[in-house]
Design a protein around this motif. Sequence first.
Motif, short mmCIF file in Angstrom:
data_model
loop_
_atom_site.label_atom_id
_atom_site.label_comp_id
_atom_site.label_asym_id
_atom_site.label_seq_id
_atom_site.Cartn_x
_atom_site.Cartn_y
_atom_site.Cartn_z
N GLU A 379 1.68 -2.86 2.08
CA GLU A 379 2.89 -3.29 1.37
C GLU A 379 2.93 -4.81 1.26
O GLU A 379 3.25 -5.36 0.21
N ALA A 386 6.40 0.86 -1.65
CA ALA A 386 6.11 2.03 -2.50
C ALA A 386 7.36 2.90 -2.56
O ALA A 386 8.09 3.03 -1.58
N ARG A 387 7.60 3.51 -3.75
CA ARG A 387 8.76 4.41 -3.90
C ARG A 387 8.56 5.67 -3.06
O ARG A 387 9.47 6.21 -2.45
N ASP A 388 7.30 6.14 -3.03
CA ASP A 388 6.95 7.32 -2.23
C ASP A 388 5.43 7.32 -2.04
O ASP A 388 4.73 6.42 -2.52
N TYR A 390 3.20 9.11 -3.39
CA TYR A 390 2.43 9.22 -4.65
C TYR A 390 2.32 7.85 -5.30
O TYR A 390 1.28 7.43 -5.79
N HIS A 391 3.45 7.13 -5.27
CA HIS A 391 3.45 5.78 -5.86
C HIS A 391 2.51 4.88 -5.08
O HIS A 391 1.77 4.07 -5.64
N ARG A 392 2.49 5.05 -3.75
CA ARG A 392 1.61 4.23 -2.90
C ARG A 392 0.14 4.50 -3.28
O ARG A 392 -0.66 3.58 -3.35
N GLU A 394 -0.92 5.34 -6.22
CA GLU A 394 -1.17 4.64 -7.49
C GLU A 394 -1.34 3.14 -7.26
O GLU A 394 -2.20 2.49 -7.84
N GLN A 395 -0.53 2.59 -6.35
CA GLN A 395 -0.69 1.15 -6.00
C GLN A 395 -2.08 0.92 -5.41
O GLN A 395 -2.74 -0.08 -5.72
N SER A 398 -4.70 1.08 -8.09
CA SER A 398 -4.61 -0.10 -8.96
C SER A 398 -5.13 -1.34 -8.24
O SER A 398 -5.87 -2.15 -8.82
#
Length: 503
Positions: A379, A386-388, A390-392, A394-395, A398
């Motif tokens: 982070e 991260a929102r959750d 799944y978002h983590r 994607e981060q 990326s």
Amino acid sequence: MKLLSAAQTHALDQATIKAQNISSIDLMERAANAVTDWLFKELLLDYDTEIHVCCGPGNNGGDGLVVARNLHRAGYPVRLWLLPAARHSADFTHQQHQLPAGLAVQEVNPDKLPDIAATAMVVDALFGTGLSRPLEGDAATLVRHLNASGATVVAVDMPSGLFADAPQPAGCAVVQARYTLSFELPKLAFLLPQNAGFVGDWRLLPLGLDAQAIREAKTNLFFVTADEMRGRFPERPKFSHKGTFGHALLLAGSQGKIGAAVLATQACLRGGVGLLTTRVPAVGYDILQISAPEAMCLADPAADFLTELPDLAPYAAVGIGPGLGQQDGTREVLRQLLTTAEVPLVIDADALNLLGANPELQSLLPPGSLLTPHPKEFERLVGEPARDDYHRLEQLRSFANHTGCYCVLKGAYTALATPAGHIFFNSTGNPGMATGGSGDVLTGLLLALHADQRLSPLDAALLGLHAHGRAADLALPHTGHAGLLASDIIRFIGPALSELEIL
Ligand SMILES: NC(=O)C1=CN([C@@H]2O[C@H](COP(=O)(O)OP(=O)(O)OC[C@H]3O[C@@H](n4cnc5c(N)ncnc54)[C@H](O)[C@@H]3O)[C@@H](O)[C@H]2O)[C@H](O)CC1
Ligand SMILES: [K+]
């Protein structure tokens, strides 16, 4: 092992039905019989166990009807509950007509929900991969009722109400399963911490799905099994010498955190490095020489933290981070390392925190570097929470993509993201690893494997993650979860790596 989406799983079903010239009913029976066999073998049901089978309107429910039929025929007192629905899948309807006369079927009445004892077992066959929206109404009411009962819930394919491969709003009605029995390949949802309370312990049951279709399925998500890692750690040629396995440099330690440097040093040695030089501030020199005589030690002129980068020429790989501290002088050592290194880098712990605190340093990261953050360090690295899970992910993907680095996100199923956009989930390890120094051990092991010229960065990372968790699994019978120390993991690195030498 590939992680496929719900849609891909459905396509795989169809491909299997075609390739094996079977019907969807045959596949359903295969799935349901595998579930029933597991219940008999693993839960050792006795005949006075109160068993409820709850079925939804689709093929997940169809699986449940077959399980109920099997249990009834085996003499168990099954109570079969059907969720009211406007329409049912063809296979569900087919199975409904196959129910034995003596098997009582009741439709769930939301005003009079099933009476379920806390000692009961519930088979959750309400919804599986066909879930298209969060549960509401009667379905949500029933799910919350099951969760409140305290019964042991065994979910078929998915805990009902959970999406197989995507996030959903918090607070949705989702079954809290003790076990989730899925088929052939794991679902992404099983590997993410936020779903642990719903999925419970998950198991894969063989379904004989078409191997060719699995091979052709496109995904960039993988679950790495022991079988896939065996044979990927090259055996040592007879005429090896220290140079064969590389000379690594470890930059670590600061006042009060020399132990991290010791753990990473010992882990690197156990990881098979040819030669190791550990650079610590002067305060750590005697400690290192005493605790790791097999490693050479370079003392920094400063007493308490690193201020100078040594000449990098002799080294095949460089690790930096364990116990490093975040002093300005150390930040400049990191900057100089990033701008001058021409060998693989393993970057961990405070070196990651320095990258997070000084984002301009991230643009200096040499492509192919390996970063090993835990979620908090990650982070700080990406600069936004991260929102959750799944978002983590994607981060993570990326970050690896735009830096050209490999990035490990440590956790229950540690995830490795590659510059090419693939994510590999590790399958080894246990909760005992949530202990100080465990990450330092991983860094040392990864450094050893990156110094081994015979390994690609990807193989070095995958082998390191696998062996690190496996070593902790081998230590567990001797230590227990609470008693597992980072140094116990070091002790079993050798045996864990040996298992990977042989096919
Ligand atoms: N290879 C395999 O994994 C096999 C899996 N099998 C089982 O089939 C289900 C998937 O079945 P499907 O009919 O596609 O969907 P579900 O049973 O999961 O869902 C039922 C049905 O419910 C409707 N629905 C969706 N969302 C909601 C909602 N929020 N509320 C109410 N109703 C909803 C929708 O119409 C769905 O179709 C898989 O999980 C396995 O258990 C095969 O048996 C064998 C091969
Ligand atoms: K289910």
